[in-house]
Design a protein around this motif. Sequence first.
Motif, PDB file in Angstrom:
ATOM      1  N   SER A   4      -7.588  15.625  -8.920  1.00 54.29           N
ATOM      2  CA  SER A   4      -7.627  16.956  -9.531  1.00 54.29           C
ATOM      3  C   SER A   4      -8.845  17.760  -9.087  1.00 54.29           C
ATOM      4  O   SER A   4      -8.989  18.924  -9.470  1.00 54.29           O
ATOM      5  N   VAL A   7      -7.607  18.197  -3.881  1.00 56.12           N
ATOM      6  CA  VAL A   7      -6.375  18.993  -3.932  1.00 56.12           C
ATOM      7  C   VAL A   7      -6.064  19.566  -2.554  1.00 56.12           C
ATOM      8  O   VAL A   7      -4.922  19.540  -2.098  1.00 56.12           O
ATOM      9  N   ILE A  12      -0.620  22.510  -5.582  1.00 54.17           N
ATOM     10  CA  ILE A  12       0.086  22.012  -4.397  1.00 54.17           C
ATOM     11  C   ILE A  12       1.390  22.753  -4.300  1.00 54.17           C
ATOM     12  O   ILE A  12       1.851  23.265  -3.432  1.00 54.17           O
ATOM     13  N   ALA A  24      -2.837  18.531  -0.257  1.00 52.82           N
ATOM     14  CA  ALA A  24      -1.907  19.549   0.237  1.00 52.82           C
ATOM     15  C   ALA A  24      -1.747  19.456   1.752  1.00 52.82           C
ATOM     16  O   ALA A  24      -0.634  19.551   2.279  1.00 52.82           O
ATOM     17  N   ILE A  81      -2.352  16.454 -14.396  1.00 54.41           N
ATOM     18  CA  ILE A  81      -1.304  16.434 -13.381  1.00 54.41           C
ATOM     19  C   ILE A  81      -0.643  17.808 -13.237  1.00 54.41           C
ATOM     20  O   ILE A  81      -0.256  18.206 -12.140  1.00 54.41           O
ATOM     21  N   TYR A  82      -0.538  18.553 -14.316  1.00 58.28           N
ATOM     22  CA  TYR A  82       0.083  19.878 -14.243  1.00 58.28           C
ATOM     23  C   TYR A  82      -0.764  20.840 -13.418  1.00 58.28           C
ATOM     24  O   TYR A  82      -0.231  21.674 -12.686  1.00 58.28           O
ATOM     25  N   ASN A  83      -2.073  20.720 -13.513  1.00 59.07           N
ATOM     26  CA  ASN A  83      -2.961  21.537 -12.674  1.00 59.07           C
ATOM     27  C   ASN A  83      -2.769  21.190 -11.206  1.00 59.07           C
ATOM     28  O   ASN A  83      -2.777  22.065 -10.344  1.00 59.07           O
ATOM     29  N   LEU A  84      -2.597  19.911 -10.919  1.00 59.79           N
ATOM     30  CA  LEU A  84      -2.387  19.465  -9.547  1.00 59.79           C
ATOM     31  C   LEU A  84      -1.079  20.021  -8.994  1.00 59.79           C
ATOM     32  O   LEU A  84      -1.032  20.512  -7.878  1.00 59.79           O
ATOM     33  N   TYR A  85      -0.008  19.968  -9.782  1.00 55.23           N
ATOM     34  CA  TYR A  85       1.289  20.509  -9.348  1.00 55.23           C
ATOM     35  C   TYR A  85       1.178  21.991  -9.015  1.00 55.23           C
ATOM     36  O   TYR A  85       1.768  22.467  -8.057  1.00 55.23           O
ATOM     37  N   LYS A  86       0.461  22.739  -9.818  1.00 55.48           N
ATOM     38  CA  LYS A  86       0.313  24.175  -9.588  1.00 55.48           C
ATOM     39  C   LYS A  86      -0.394  24.476  -8.269  1.00 55.48           C
ATOM     40  O   LYS A  86      -0.062  25.422  -7.577  1.00 55.48           O
TER      41      LYS A  86
END
Length: 51
Positions: free
Chosen positions: A16, A21, A51, A25, A44-49
């Motif tokens: 994170s 990140v 990437i 990517a 994990i939601y921050n990571l999804y955003k």
Amino acid sequence: MKNDKNEQLVVVTGGSGYIAVNIIALLIKEGYPVRTTLRTMSLIYNLYKLI
């Protein structure tokens, strides 16, 4: 020995973080399978955003 990107799992710790990140990517864009670690699953939601 075959040196195929799809067979080389890359592990990135601190997934994170800002640097991680960007590395994740880039690795995904290049076709590498990536696993990472997170301090808490809520990150994990921050990571999804990103990437």
